[in-house]
Scaffold this motif. Structure first.
Motif, PDB file in Angstrom:
ATOM      1  N   ALA A 215       0.836  -1.205   0.000  1.00  0.00           N
ATOM      2  CA  ALA A 215       0.000   0.000   0.000  1.00  0.00           C
ATOM      3  C   ALA A 215       0.870   1.253   0.000  1.00  0.00           C
ATOM      4  CB  ALA A 215      -0.925  -0.010   1.218  1.00  0.00           C
ATOM      5  N   ALA A 216       2.016   1.190   0.719  1.00  0.00           N
ATOM      6  CA  ALA A 216       2.918   2.343   0.773  1.00  0.00           C
ATOM      7  C   ALA A 216       3.486   2.652  -0.611  1.00  0.00           C
ATOM      8  CB  ALA A 216       4.042   2.071   1.761  1.00  0.00           C
ATOM      9  N   LYS A 217       3.863   1.617  -1.357  1.00  0.00           N
ATOM     10  CA  LYS A 217       4.360   1.840  -2.722  1.00  0.00           C
ATOM     11  C   LYS A 217       3.287   2.486  -3.589  1.00  0.00           C
ATOM     12  CE  LYS A 217       7.799  -1.876  -2.873  1.00  0.00           C
ATOM     13  NZ  LYS A 217       8.221  -3.132  -3.543  1.00  0.00           N
ATOM     14  N   LYS A 218       2.077   2.002  -3.412  1.00  0.00           N
ATOM     15  CA  LYS A 218       0.957   2.572  -4.172  1.00  0.00           C
ATOM     16  C   LYS A 218       0.731   4.038  -3.784  1.00  0.00           C
ATOM     17  CE  LYS A 218      -3.975   1.814  -5.027  1.00  0.00           C
ATOM     18  NZ  LYS A 218      -5.164   0.974  -4.663  1.00  0.00           N
ATOM     19  N   LEU A 219       0.806   4.317  -2.480  1.00  0.00           N
ATOM     20  CA  LEU A 219       0.613   5.686  -2.001  1.00  0.00           C
ATOM     21  C   LEU A 219       1.748   6.583  -2.483  1.00  0.00           C
ATOM     22  CD1 LEU A 219      -0.831   7.802  -0.277  1.00  0.00           C
ATOM     23  CD2 LEU A 219       0.435   6.948   1.708  1.00  0.00           C
ATOM     24  N   ASP A 220       2.981   6.097  -2.408  1.00  0.00           N
ATOM     25  CA  ASP A 220       4.116   6.901  -2.868  1.00  0.00           C
ATOM     26  C   ASP A 220       3.969   7.243  -4.343  1.00  0.00           C
ATOM     27  OD1 ASP A 220       5.041   6.584  -0.330  1.00  0.00           O
ATOM     28  OD2 ASP A 220       6.638   5.171  -0.816  1.00  0.00           O
ATOM     29  N   ALA A 221       3.520   6.265  -5.131  1.00  0.00           N
ATOM     30  CA  ALA A 221       3.325   6.508  -6.570  1.00  0.00           C
ATOM     31  C   ALA A 221       2.192   7.505  -6.809  1.00  0.00           C
ATOM     32  CB  ALA A 221       3.032   5.190  -7.289  1.00  0.00           C
ATOM     33  N   ALA A 222       1.103   7.352  -6.030  1.00  0.00           N
ATOM     34  CA  ALA A 222      -0.021   8.291  -6.166  1.00  0.00           C
ATOM     35  C   ALA A 222       0.403   9.697  -5.772  1.00  0.00           C
ATOM     36  CB  ALA A 222      -1.184   7.813  -5.300  1.00  0.00           C
ATOM     37  N   MET A 223       1.241   9.799  -4.736  1.00  0.00           N
ATOM     38  CA  MET A 223       1.718  11.116  -4.315  1.00  0.00           C
ATOM     39  C   MET A 223       2.587  11.749  -5.399  1.00  0.00           C
ATOM     40  SD  MET A 223       0.744  12.429  -1.436  1.00  0.00           S
ATOM     41  CE  MET A 223       2.095  13.512  -0.956  1.00  0.00           C
ATOM     42  N   ALA A 224       3.406  10.947  -6.059  1.00  0.00           N
ATOM     43  CA  ALA A 224       4.240  11.483  -7.128  1.00  0.00           C
ATOM     44  C   ALA A 224       3.376  12.093  -8.232  1.00  0.00           C
ATOM     45  CB  ALA A 224       5.148  10.388  -7.687  1.00  0.00           C
ATOM     46  N   LYS A 225       2.271  11.415  -8.569  1.00  0.00           N
ATOM     47  CA  LYS A 225       1.359  11.933  -9.589  1.00  0.00           C
ATOM     48  C   LYS A 225       0.665  13.209  -9.119  1.00  0.00           C
ATOM     49  CE  LYS A 225       0.354   7.467 -11.779  1.00  0.00           C
ATOM     50  NZ  LYS A 225      -0.711   6.486 -12.116  1.00  0.00           N
ATOM     51  N   GLU A 226       0.338  13.271  -7.832  1.00  0.00           N
ATOM     52  CA  GLU A 226      -0.368  14.439  -7.308  1.00  0.00           C
ATOM     53  C   GLU A 226       0.562  15.637  -7.170  1.00  0.00           C
ATOM     54  OE1 GLU A 226      -3.449  15.243  -6.652  1.00  0.00           O
ATOM     55  OE2 GLU A 226      -4.162  13.309  -7.384  1.00  0.00           O
ATOM     56  N   LEU A 227       1.839  15.381  -6.848  1.00  0.00           N
ATOM     57  CA  LEU A 227       2.765  16.497  -6.639  1.00  0.00           C
ATOM     58  C   LEU A 227       3.132  17.192  -7.949  1.00  0.00           C
ATOM     59  CD1 LEU A 227       5.122  14.939  -3.947  1.00  0.00           C
ATOM     60  CD2 LEU A 227       3.499  16.814  -3.626  1.00  0.00           C
ATOM     61  N   ALA A 228       3.135  16.443  -9.037  1.00  0.00           N
ATOM     62  CA  ALA A 228       3.522  17.042 -10.329  1.00  0.00           C
ATOM     63  C   ALA A 228       2.629  18.221 -10.711  1.00  0.00           C
ATOM     64  CB  ALA A 228       3.528  15.967 -11.412  1.00  0.00           C
ATOM     65  N   PRO A 229       1.292  18.071 -10.694  1.00  0.00           N
ATOM     66  CA  PRO A 229       0.453  19.227 -11.038  1.00  0.00           C
ATOM     67  C   PRO A 229       0.599  20.392 -10.064  1.00  0.00           C
ATOM     68  CG  PRO A 229      -0.802  17.183 -11.101  1.00  0.00           C
ATOM     69  CD  PRO A 229       0.487  16.879 -10.450  1.00  0.00           C
ATOM     70  N   LEU A 230       1.109  20.108  -8.866  1.00  0.00           N
ATOM     71  CA  LEU A 230       1.287  21.158  -7.873  1.00  0.00           C
ATOM     72  C   LEU A 230       2.672  21.796  -7.961  1.00  0.00           C
ATOM     73  CD1 LEU A 230      -0.400  19.395  -4.789  1.00  0.00           C
ATOM     74  CD2 LEU A 230      -1.351  21.199  -6.229  1.00  0.00           C
ATOM     75  N   LYS A 231       3.336  21.576  -9.113  1.00  0.00           N
ATOM     76  CA  LYS A 231       4.648  22.168  -9.382  1.00  0.00           C
ATOM     77  C   LYS A 231       5.703  21.690  -8.393  1.00  0.00           C
ATOM     78  CE  LYS A 231       2.289  24.453 -12.396  1.00  0.00           C
ATOM     79  NZ  LYS A 231       2.238  23.951 -13.791  1.00  0.00           N
ATOM     80  N   MET A 232       5.600  20.424  -7.992  1.00  0.00           N
ATOM     81  CA  MET A 232       6.582  19.833  -7.100  1.00  0.00           C
ATOM     82  C   MET A 232       7.030  18.487  -7.661  1.00  0.00           C
ATOM     83  SD  MET A 232       5.119  20.686  -3.295  1.00  0.00           S
ATOM     84  CE  MET A 232       6.700  20.269  -2.556  1.00  0.00           C
ATOM     85  N   GLU A 233       7.236  18.465  -8.978  1.00  0.00           N
ATOM     86  CA  GLU A 233       7.586  17.213  -9.624  1.00  0.00           C
ATOM     87  C   GLU A 233       8.956  16.682  -9.200  1.00  0.00           C
ATOM     88  OE1 GLU A 233       8.523  20.794 -11.977  1.00  0.00           O
ATOM     89  OE2 GLU A 233       6.636  19.925 -11.285  1.00  0.00           O
ATOM     90  N   ARG A 234       9.819  17.564  -8.651  1.00  0.00           N
ATOM     91  CA  ARG A 234      11.135  17.113  -8.209  1.00  0.00           C
ATOM     92  C   ARG A 234      11.134  16.634  -6.754  1.00  0.00           C
ATOM     93  NH1 ARG A 234      15.463  18.588 -11.163  1.00  0.00           N
ATOM     94  NH2 ARG A 234      16.748  18.899  -9.298  1.00  0.00           N
ATOM     95  N   ALA A 235      10.054  16.873  -6.064  1.00  0.00           N
ATOM     96  CA  ALA A 235       9.966  16.448  -4.659  1.00  0.00           C
ATOM     97  C   ALA A 235       9.713  14.942  -4.584  1.00  0.00           C
ATOM     98  CB  ALA A 235       8.860  17.202  -3.942  1.00  0.00           C
ATOM     99  N   VAL A 236      10.145  14.370  -3.479  1.00  0.00           N
ATOM    100  CA  VAL A 236       9.992  12.924  -3.279  1.00  0.00           C
ATOM    101  C   VAL A 236       9.245  12.685  -1.966  1.00  0.00           C
ATOM    102  CG1 VAL A 236      11.165  10.724  -2.948  1.00  0.00           C
ATOM    103  CG2 VAL A 236      12.109  12.420  -4.536  1.00  0.00           C
ATOM    104  N   PHE A 237       8.129  11.989  -2.070  1.00  0.00           N
ATOM    105  CA  PHE A 237       7.375  11.553  -0.883  1.00  0.00           C
ATOM    106  C   PHE A 237       7.648  10.064  -0.683  1.00  0.00           C
ATOM    107  CE2 PHE A 237       3.774   9.441   1.020  1.00  0.00           C
ATOM    108  CZ  PHE A 237       3.425  10.262   2.078  1.00  0.00           C
ATOM    109  N   GLU A 238       7.962   9.682   0.535  1.00  0.00           N
ATOM    110  CA  GLU A 238       8.263   8.283   0.805  1.00  0.00           C
ATOM    111  C   GLU A 238       7.663   7.865   2.142  1.00  0.00           C
ATOM    112  OE1 GLU A 238      12.066   5.205   1.142  1.00  0.00           O
ATOM    113  OE2 GLU A 238      12.398   7.371   1.150  1.00  0.00           O
ATOM    114  N   THR A 239       7.020   6.714   2.128  1.00  0.00           N
ATOM    115  CA  THR A 239       6.505   6.121   3.366  1.00  0.00           C
ATOM    116  C   THR A 239       7.594   5.230   3.941  1.00  0.00           C
ATOM    117  OG1 THR A 239       4.278   6.110   2.421  1.00  0.00           O
ATOM    118  CG2 THR A 239       4.650   4.785   4.400  1.00  0.00           C
ATOM    119  N   GLN A 240       8.098   5.611   5.102  1.00  0.00           N
ATOM    120  CA  GLN A 240       9.194   4.862   5.717  1.00  0.00           C
ATOM    121  C   GLN A 240       8.657   3.931   6.803  1.00  0.00           C
ATOM    122  OE1 GLN A 240      12.350   7.418   7.067  1.00  0.00           O
ATOM    123  NE2 GLN A 240      13.007   7.923   4.979  1.00  0.00           N
ATOM    124  N   PHE A 241       9.334   2.786   6.921  1.00  0.00           N
ATOM    125  CA  PHE A 241       8.962   1.781   7.920  1.00  0.00           C
ATOM    126  C   PHE A 241      10.110   1.579   8.902  1.00  0.00           C
ATOM    127  CE2 PHE A 241       6.030   0.967   4.568  1.00  0.00           C
ATOM    128  CZ  PHE A 241       4.922   0.377   5.143  1.00  0.00           C
TER     129      PHE A 241
END
Length: 550
Positions: free
Chosen positions: A370-396
């Motif tokens: 689920a975390a991989k799915k969320l990280d990928a979804a966040m990457a798609k959401e950040l791009a339209p918000l002009k943060m395509e270079r930012a990285v969101f990661e769910t850490q365990f």
């Protein structure tokens, strides 16, 4: 969904009534106009802890009423059921009053309610997000639960919790049995000696009373036997019987000479002799009953005293000795069987541990997926918000096992590739944080219905195309429910489906705040004001119309 909000005598609001709609609702206004007061008032009726002084100066009390629409099956209904508060399937009315002396009173559907119930309800009705959102997305303690909800892992969490309870119960049972066995081992010598002693004696319930009665009989027999023997001898062949026999012989010899003069006397003596014989027989019978083995009394007393001594030793009644012996025997059997029981319980614990680990590992694997799915979804959401270079990661991070597994989950960000990642509120700037929170909220609430989301100046620190991107994500989020946004961004305001302007005015020497719903033309002027400031130009109006046209 929040349908209406009515505020009376709160801070600088005398009376305000608002009707909200589904979709994106925007509230704008100059700084200090009172936009935060609306949120304070809503928080007050929802039981949130906020400002201590809310009542408008000079008023006896302040009051806020909020009306929510709750469809059938809404999570709020469970809270209402637990609180015993009636409700309909369509409407929920919350009312809370704050008196000038600080006392607060709340009602839910005209039923008195506590602040605790209000807060429980608020979690099912409203979510508030902003740059200082320490009660929601920014709080790492809630990230694991958010990830579970995102991944639909509730059943796996429940299975893990059930396995944890079984494991805890197995551990508790084993510890209790080990402690019990240790106690038994400490008294093993006493138990074996006591059981041996009791088994040797073999006491029977009711035996003490029987022995005591027999002892008394034997003691009495010893005392009276001599006197009874003397009585028997006194009337026997050497006593009264012999004298009567002699008297009869003498009288019968004389009777022949006196022609029946002694007949009646002879008859009487004959009867007496018969009675005497019967009495002698009864005495002999009694003596037979008094005859016993001289050692019987000694044996009787010895057993009676042994039973009473053991009863005193074990602190029980003599009649309870047999049952007490059974209890000691059971404890001794438990001791003898203890090693086997411990082995069985250890195997049960190992099985429970294995079952828990299987459930926890399956949950952990599902969380990582689920975390991989969320990280990928966040990457798609950040791009339209002009943060395509930012990285969101769910850490365990692995932690000690518990009812929700062995994972510690933290949402982290890195604003640029190669930059160190960290917690949201420690890495991102104000504008970046707003966009991260918005993107995360869009991902986490996909498909979620029946809750009102409030964003308090989440677009602060962004402008231009970025602000437009923020507004479009808010509009997309509102398409599935209801979103309220307090904003200073004209790009965000222009995308609202419903628009209110918060104004501050002076009336009778007092400063008051009010909220005005804006029609289409009024929206043009308000967005133009947000673009150009106090002086609204034709150019600003033209730009505002362009923004409103989408």
């Amino acid at each position: 969904m929040l349908r209406s909000l009515e505020i009376r005598d709160m801070l600088i609001i005398d009376h305000l009534s608002l009707e909200f709609q589904a979709g994106l609702n925007v509230l704008t206004g100059e700084t200090g106009a009172g936009k935060s007061i609306l949120l304070d008032s809503l928080g007050f009726v929802l039981g949130w802890r906020g400002r201590a002084e809310l009542v408008r100066s000079g008023a006896k009390q302040g009051e806020v009423t909020a009306c929510f629409e709750i469809p059938s099956g809404h999570n709020a209904q469970k809270v209402l059921d637990e609180a015993g508060i009636p409700y309909s399937d369509e409407e929920l009315i919350l009312r809370r009053v704050n008196s000038a002396d600080g006392r607060k009173t709340a009602w839910i559907n005209d039923r008195r309610a506590s602040g605790e119930v209000l807060r429980a309800l608020s979690e099912t009705l409203v979510e508030l997000h902003g740059q200082h959102d320490d009660r929601g997305l920014l709080n790492p303690r809630g990230h694991r639960k958010m990830l579970d909800a995102y991944g639909g892992l509730e059943s796996k969490v429940a299975k893990t919790s059930e396995a944890w309870r079984a494991l805890s119960a197995a551990q508790k049972t084993l510890l209790a049995e080990e402690a019990h066995l240790a106690d038994l081992r400490e008294e093993e010598d006493f138990l074996r000696h006591s059981v041996e002693e009791l088994d040797a004696l073999g006491p029977v319930a009711g035996e003490e009373a029987e022995l005591d009665t027999r002892r008394r009989q034997l003691q009495a027999a010893t005392r009276v036997a001599d006197d009874v023997t003397k009585a028997r001898d006194a009337i026997g062949g050497q006593g009264a019987e012999a004298l009567i026999v002699n008297a009869l012989r003498w009288l019968e010899d004389s009777a022949t000479q006196l022609d029946g003069a002694f007949d009646r006397g002879i008859e009487a003596l004959t009867r007496a002799l018969n009675e005497l014989s019967e009495g002698q027989s009864e005495i002999e019978s009694a003596l037979d009953g008094l005859r016993f083995n001289p050692g019987e009394l000694e044996d009787c007393e010895e057993r009676l005293f042994a039973i009473r001594a053991l009863a005193r030793k074990h602190g029980v009644l003599a009649d309870d000795l047999a049952a007490h012996a059974d209890e000691l025997r059971k404890r001794l059997e438990a001791l003898d069987q203890g090693a086997g029981n411990i082995g069985t319980l250890k195997r049960a614990l190992e099985e429970a541990q294995a079952a828990y680990e299987d459930a926890a590992n399956a949950l952990s694997a599902a969380r990582k997926a689920a975390a991989k799915k969320l990280d990928a979804a966040m990457a798609k959401e950040l791009a339209p918000l002009k943060m395509e270079r930012a990285v969101f990661e769910t850490q365990f991070n692995e932690i000690d096992g518990g009812p929700e597994g062995s994972d510690d989950v933290v949402f982290t960000v890195a604003t640029n590739p190669g930059a160190p990642s960290g917690a949201l509120n420690k890495i991102a700037s104000g504008g970046e944080l707003s966009r991260f929170l918005l993107a995360l909220k869009v991902c986490l609430t996909s498909g979620t219905k029946g809750i009102t989301m409030i964003f308090d100046e989440i677009d602060r620190g962004v402008g231009g195309a970025t602000a437009d991107a923020v507004g479009r994500r808010l509009a997309a989020l509102a398409a599935e429910g209801q979103v309220l946004v307090v904003t200073h961004s004209p790009q965000v305001a222009a995308l609202g489906g419903h628009h209110w302007r918060v104004e501050k005015r002076i009336q009778d020497g007092s400063t008051l705040s009010t909220v005005v719903p804006l029609a289409a033309e009024d929206r043009v002027d308000e967005v133009a004001r947000m673009l150009s400031g106090d002086r609204i130009t034709n150019e600003a109006r033209a730009a505002a119309k362009t923004l409103l046209a989408g």
